[in-house]
Design an enzyme around this catalytic site. Structure first.
Site, PDB file in Angstrom:
ATOM      1  N   HIS A   1     -81.380  25.755  21.550  1.00  0.00           N
ATOM      2  CA  HIS A   1     -80.606  26.592  22.471  1.00  0.00           C
ATOM      3  C   HIS A   1     -81.193  26.681  23.880  1.00  0.00           C
ATOM      4  CE1 HIS A   1     -83.821  29.409  21.464  1.00  0.00           C
ATOM      5  NE2 HIS A   1     -83.476  30.079  22.543  1.00  0.00           N
ATOM      6  N   ARG A   2     -82.430  26.253  24.088  1.00  0.00           N
ATOM      7  CA  ARG A   2     -83.054  26.469  25.395  1.00  0.00           C
ATOM      8  C   ARG A   2     -82.338  25.673  26.484  1.00  0.00           C
ATOM      9  NH1 ARG A   2     -87.527  29.410  25.772  1.00  0.00           N
ATOM     10  NH2 ARG A   2     -88.515  29.991  23.803  1.00  0.00           N
TER      11      ARG A   2
END
Length: 364
Positions: A208-209
């Site tokens: 998700h980063r």
């Protein structure tokens, strides 16, 4: 002792669950939860609170989304009003999200002592918003609760007094061990796509980063590695909303062996990854939780603020290139045999935190 316990975003919920639960053992403590609403999906927040057995917050600030400045400002304005009303003895913050920073600043300017759980962790990467939040929070913290020896070393190097640094273990592991005992409560009928009846190895993935998913080149390289690993095993992938948007934007093609799932609650996620052959992730918390349970972990990042998971745990810091991710996967399997659980990651960290705080309060 009147304590305000601050939570704002999804990673915080697992941490405050254990802390609040342990506060009941200390009669001198009144612990009230402040939910800043930084995680603005209220339905998801409510689900997490129910699943993690967190009581209704005493205060809801409803900060919502926005830029870092907008979100931080809304939390600060709302929390200042709470501090004026409550006049707490201590504000207890956890982790490294915007709410951690905002509430620490407000408390300190109101003359209230600040305790920081997970203090001292450093990635030394100022491009990470979390790193800035960690550094600024620790600059004004009174009581530092550290999870590993690197945290204490970083704080001492930054000039913090040794008498204010307490190595207590990790509240995430308190929650992990508590929730392991409750996995029997999962409704298995809704997990029909999960590997319930097979002994075949599978992988578990979270991603998700922004540094990984907001670049088509970086994300494409990661996808290439996933497709290679998926040639002979399934990869179960609960997809973060941000990640799904970027996948659709890029027209990302993943193997049919990569099973895309909706975002999962804590227990559903734990149910899957605890038996995985390995976990691939860019999360901070999963690096630690996998080390606690001895599950091989491949961290898809260029740095980590949790070095103990690499030094003695099951974690491998792989980077983001396809070749490095595949090599990291193989290395993680090899590490499993000699990996150790870090000291004090025993499920009793929250008790230690309250013992320290009640003792220092009596000392005042």
């Amino acid at each position: 002792m009147n304590v305000l316990l601050v939570a704002g975003a999804r990673p915080n919920f697992m941490k405050i669950a254990a802390i609040h639960r342990a506060s009941a053992s200390f009669r001198s403590v009144r612990c009230s939860i402040v939910h800043t609403g930084q995680h603005y999906d209220q339905e998801m927040s409510r689900t997490f609170f129910e699943e993690l057995e967190i009581p209704e917050p005493a205060y809801q600030l409803n900060a919502g989304s926005g830029s870092h400045a907008e979100q931080t400002a809304r939390v600060m304005v709302g929390f200042e009003e709470v501090c004026r009303k409550e006049a707490p003895d201590i504000v207890l913050v956890v982790g490294d999200v915007n709410s951690t920073l905002a509430c620490s600043i407000v408390a300190k300017k109101c003359g209230i002592r600040v305790a920081h759980v997970e203090a001292g962790l450093r990635s030394f990467d100022l491009a990470m918003p979390e790193e800035i939040n960690r550094m600024v929070t620790d600059a004004i913290t009174d009581y530092f609760f550290v999870t590993e020896k690197s945290g204490a070393a970083n704080l001492l190097r930054e000039g913090k007094p040794a008498g204010s640094i307490f190595q207590v273990g990790h509240v995430m592991i308190d929650n992990l061990l508590h929730q392991l005992d409750r996995l029997s409560e999962i409704d298995l009928t809704k997990l029909s796509t999960y590997p319930l009846k097979t002994r075949e190895p599978y992988l578990f993935l979270t991603l998700h980063r922004p540094s990984n998913v907001d670049s088509s080149e970086t994300f494409g390289g990661i996808a290439s590695a996933l497709n290679e690993l998926a040639r002979d095993r399934k990869i179960f992938f609960p997809v973060h909303p941000r990640t799904r948007r970027m996948m659709e934007s890029y027209g990302m093609q993943l193997s049919e062996q990569v099973i895309l799932l909706p975002p999962l609650g804590y227990r559903d996620s734990l149910f899957l990854w605890k038996d995985a052959e390995a976990v691939l992730t860019d999360s901070g918390g999963l690096q630690e939780e996998t080390t606690a349970l001895g599950v091989p972990c491949v961290t898809i990042r260029e740095n980590t603020e949790r070095p103990v998971t690499i030094e003695i745990g099951t974690n491998v810091l792989a980077g983001t290139s396809p070749e490095a991710i595949i090599a990291g996967y193989r290395e993680s399997l090899a590490k499993r045999q000699q990996a150790q659980v870090p000291p004090l990651w025993d499920g009793l960290t929250s008790q230690r935190i309250w013992q320290v705080l009640t003792t220092v309060r009596m000392g005042k």
